[in-house]
Design a protein around this motif. Structure first.
Motif, PDB file in Angstrom:
ATOM      1  N   GLU A   1      -7.440   1.808 -10.469  1.00 36.38           N
ATOM      2  CA  GLU A   1      -7.871   0.519 -11.001  1.00 36.38           C
ATOM      3  C   GLU A   1      -6.759  -0.507 -10.826  1.00 36.38           C
ATOM      4  O   GLU A   1      -5.602  -0.249 -11.137  1.00 36.38           O
ATOM      5  N   GLY A   2      -7.117  -1.661 -10.279  1.00 39.89           N
ATOM      6  CA  GLY A   2      -6.149  -2.725 -10.062  1.00 39.89           C
ATOM      7  C   GLY A   2      -5.457  -2.664  -8.704  1.00 39.89           C
ATOM      8  O   GLY A   2      -4.669  -3.533  -8.371  1.00 39.89           O
ATOM      9  N   VAL A   3      -5.752  -1.631  -7.917  1.00 40.76           N
ATOM     10  CA  VAL A   3      -5.179  -1.486  -6.575  1.00 40.76           C
ATOM     11  C   VAL A   3      -6.338  -1.580  -5.592  1.00 40.76           C
ATOM     12  O   VAL A   3      -7.315  -0.832  -5.703  1.00 40.76           O
ATOM     13  N   THR A   4      -6.238  -2.497  -4.642  1.00 41.03           N
ATOM     14  CA  THR A   4      -7.377  -2.771  -3.768  1.00 41.03           C
ATOM     15  C   THR A   4      -7.679  -1.650  -2.783  1.00 41.03           C
ATOM     16  O   THR A   4      -8.837  -1.353  -2.533  1.00 41.03           O
ATOM     17  N   GLU A   5      -6.650  -1.030  -2.210  1.00 41.66           N
ATOM     18  CA  GLU A   5      -6.880   0.013  -1.223  1.00 41.66           C
ATOM     19  C   GLU A   5      -6.607   1.396  -1.828  1.00 41.66           C
ATOM     20  O   GLU A   5      -5.838   1.520  -2.767  1.00 41.66           O
ATOM     21  N   PRO A   6      -7.265   2.427  -1.296  1.00 43.58           N
ATOM     22  CA  PRO A   6      -7.013   3.765  -1.823  1.00 43.58           C
ATOM     23  C   PRO A   6      -5.581   4.216  -1.533  1.00 43.58           C
ATOM     24  O   PRO A   6      -4.970   3.793  -0.551  1.00 43.58           O
ATOM     25  N   VAL A   7      -5.071   5.066  -2.413  1.00 44.51           N
ATOM     26  CA  VAL A   7      -3.761   5.687  -2.237  1.00 44.51           C
ATOM     27  C   VAL A   7      -4.035   7.094  -1.722  1.00 44.51           C
ATOM     28  O   VAL A   7      -4.688   7.893  -2.402  1.00 44.51           O
ATOM     29  N   THR A   8      -3.586   7.391  -0.502  1.00 46.81           N
ATOM     30  CA  THR A   8      -3.863   8.698   0.076  1.00 46.81           C
ATOM     31  C   THR A   8      -2.900   9.753  -0.476  1.00 46.81           C
ATOM     32  O   THR A   8      -1.761   9.450  -0.812  1.00 46.81           O
ATOM     33  N   PHE A   9      -3.400  10.979  -0.577  1.00 46.77           N
ATOM     34  CA  PHE A   9      -2.581  12.105  -1.035  1.00 46.77           C
ATOM     35  C   PHE A   9      -2.667  13.197   0.016  1.00 46.77           C
ATOM     36  O   PHE A   9      -3.727  13.771   0.255  1.00 46.77           O
ATOM     37  N   TRP A  10      -1.530  13.464   0.654  1.00 47.18           N
ATOM     38  CA  TRP A  10      -1.411  14.455   1.719  1.00 47.18           C
ATOM     39  C   TRP A  10      -0.608  15.650   1.225  1.00 47.18           C
ATOM     40  O   TRP A  10       0.257  15.505   0.372  1.00 47.18           O
ATOM     41  N   MET A  11      -0.883  16.797   1.822  1.00 51.51           N
ATOM     42  CA  MET A  11      -0.115  18.000   1.507  1.00 51.51           C
ATOM     43  C   MET A  11       0.080  18.782   2.805  1.00 51.51           C
ATOM     44  O   MET A  11      -0.813  18.803   3.663  1.00 51.51           O
ATOM     45  N   SER A  12       1.242  19.417   2.916  1.00 53.87           N
ATOM     46  CA  SER A  12       1.455  20.242   4.103  1.00 53.87           C
ATOM     47  C   SER A  12       0.423  21.369   4.102  1.00 53.87           C
ATOM     48  O   SER A  12       0.017  21.864   3.054  1.00 53.87           O
TER      49      SER A  12
ATOM     50  N   PRO B   1       0.822  -1.212   0.000  1.00 55.44           N
ATOM     51  CA  PRO B   1       0.000   0.000   0.000  1.00 55.44           C
ATOM     52  C   PRO B   1       0.863   1.273   0.000  1.00 55.44           C
ATOM     53  O   PRO B   1       1.933   1.308   0.612  1.00 55.44           O
ATOM     54  N   LEU B   2       0.345   2.310  -0.698  1.00 55.74           N
ATOM     55  CA  LEU B   2       1.127   3.526  -0.923  1.00 55.74           C
ATOM     56  C   LEU B   2       0.420   4.773  -0.420  1.00 55.74           C
ATOM     57  O   LEU B   2      -0.790   4.783  -0.219  1.00 55.74           O
ATOM     58  N   MET B   3       1.195   5.833  -0.278  1.00 60.72           N
ATOM     59  CA  MET B   3       0.688   7.154   0.040  1.00 60.72           C
ATOM     60  C   MET B   3       1.551   8.191  -0.677  1.00 60.72           C
ATOM     61  O   MET B   3       2.697   7.905  -1.032  1.00 60.72           O
ATOM     62  N   PHE B   4       0.994   9.375  -0.912  1.00 62.86           N
ATOM     63  CA  PHE B   4       1.742  10.513  -1.428  1.00 62.86           C
ATOM     64  C   PHE B   4       1.767  11.604  -0.373  1.00 62.86           C
ATOM     65  O   PHE B   4       0.811  11.770   0.392  1.00 62.86           O
ATOM     66  N   HIS B   5       2.854  12.372  -0.371  1.00 63.08           N
ATOM     67  CA  HIS B   5       2.914  13.587   0.438  1.00 63.08           C
ATOM     68  C   HIS B   5       3.635  14.648  -0.373  1.00 63.08           C
ATOM     69  O   HIS B   5       4.663  14.379  -0.988  1.00 63.08           O
TER      70      HIS B   5
ATOM     71  N   ASP C   1       2.652   3.179   2.473  1.00 58.11           N
ATOM     72  CA  ASP C   1       1.630   3.784   3.327  1.00 58.11           C
ATOM     73  C   ASP C   1       2.079   3.785   4.784  1.00 58.11           C
ATOM     74  O   ASP C   1       2.485   2.751   5.314  1.00 58.11           O
ATOM     75  N   GLY C   2       2.014   4.956   5.413  1.00 57.09           N
ATOM     76  CA  GLY C   2       2.374   5.098   6.818  1.00 57.09           C
ATOM     77  C   GLY C   2       3.843   5.379   7.065  1.00 57.09           C
ATOM     78  O   GLY C   2       4.220   5.698   8.187  1.00 57.09           O
ATOM     79  N   GLU C   3       4.690   5.262   6.045  1.00 52.13           N
ATOM     80  CA  GLU C   3       6.116   5.502   6.259  1.00 52.13           C
ATOM     81  C   GLU C   3       6.414   6.977   6.524  1.00 52.13           C
ATOM     82  O   GLU C   3       7.310   7.311   7.267  1.00 52.13           O
ATOM     83  N   PHE C   4       5.660   7.867   5.883  1.00 50.35           N
ATOM     84  CA  PHE C   4       5.805   9.293   6.153  1.00 50.35           C
ATOM     85  C   PHE C   4       4.766   9.655   7.201  1.00 50.35           C
ATOM     86  O   PHE C   4       3.572   9.442   7.002  1.00 50.35           O
ATOM     87  N   ARG C   5       5.217  10.181   8.302  1.00 45.90           N
ATOM     88  CA  ARG C   5       4.290  10.512   9.388  1.00 45.90           C
ATOM     89  C   ARG C   5       3.581  11.832   9.109  1.00 45.90           C
ATOM     90  O   ARG C   5       4.233  12.842   8.894  1.00 45.90           O
TER      91      ARG C   5
END
Length: 119
Positions: free
Chosen positions: A65-76, A27-31, A47-51
């Motif tokens: 599409e093709g990824v089971t969980e949502p990919v979160t996008f965070w911004m300062s 699982p992934l996330m963006f910041h 996902d979760g590696e960046f606090r």
């Protein structure tokens, strides 16, 4: 009632890269921090590696599409104050970005493009 314009979207090339990174890293996330140099580019992490905390805003939970969980996008929060009137379009381009973002070893980097949205 008008459709709500998504705050963040991925280009087809970015979605394809997200699928490949998800297969390799889970699982992934963006910041996007707004710091200097590559800090203003969206960084992709496991996902979760960046606090995240009170100084960050969750802009989107991207369904890819093709990824089971949502990919979160965070911004300062400070960066969001500048970009709050835009729709962010995450793309991928050739070239090496930050060594901290998961795509860096592949010779590509994520890049944010934007479009103004009316309130």
């Amino acid at each position: 009632m008008p459709e709500k314009i998504p705050r963040v979207e991925l280009t087809p090339a970015a979605a394809d890269l997200v699928r490949r990174l998800r297969a390799e890293h889970g699982p992934l996330m963006f910041h996007q921090s707004g710091g200097c140099c590559d800090g203003s580019a969206p960084m992709c992490y496991p996902d979760g590696e960046f606090r995240t905390g009170d100084s960050d805003v969750l802009l989107a939970e991207l369904q890819v599409e093709g990824v089971t969980e949502p990919v979160t996008f965070w911004m300062s929060r400070s960066q969001y104050a500048v970009w709050s009137h835009t729709r962010l379009i995450v793309d991928v381009v050739e070239g090496r970005g930050s060594g901290f973002s998961l795509e860096a070893p592949q010779g590509v980097r994520f890049l944010t493009r934007s479009r103004l949205v009316e309130s």
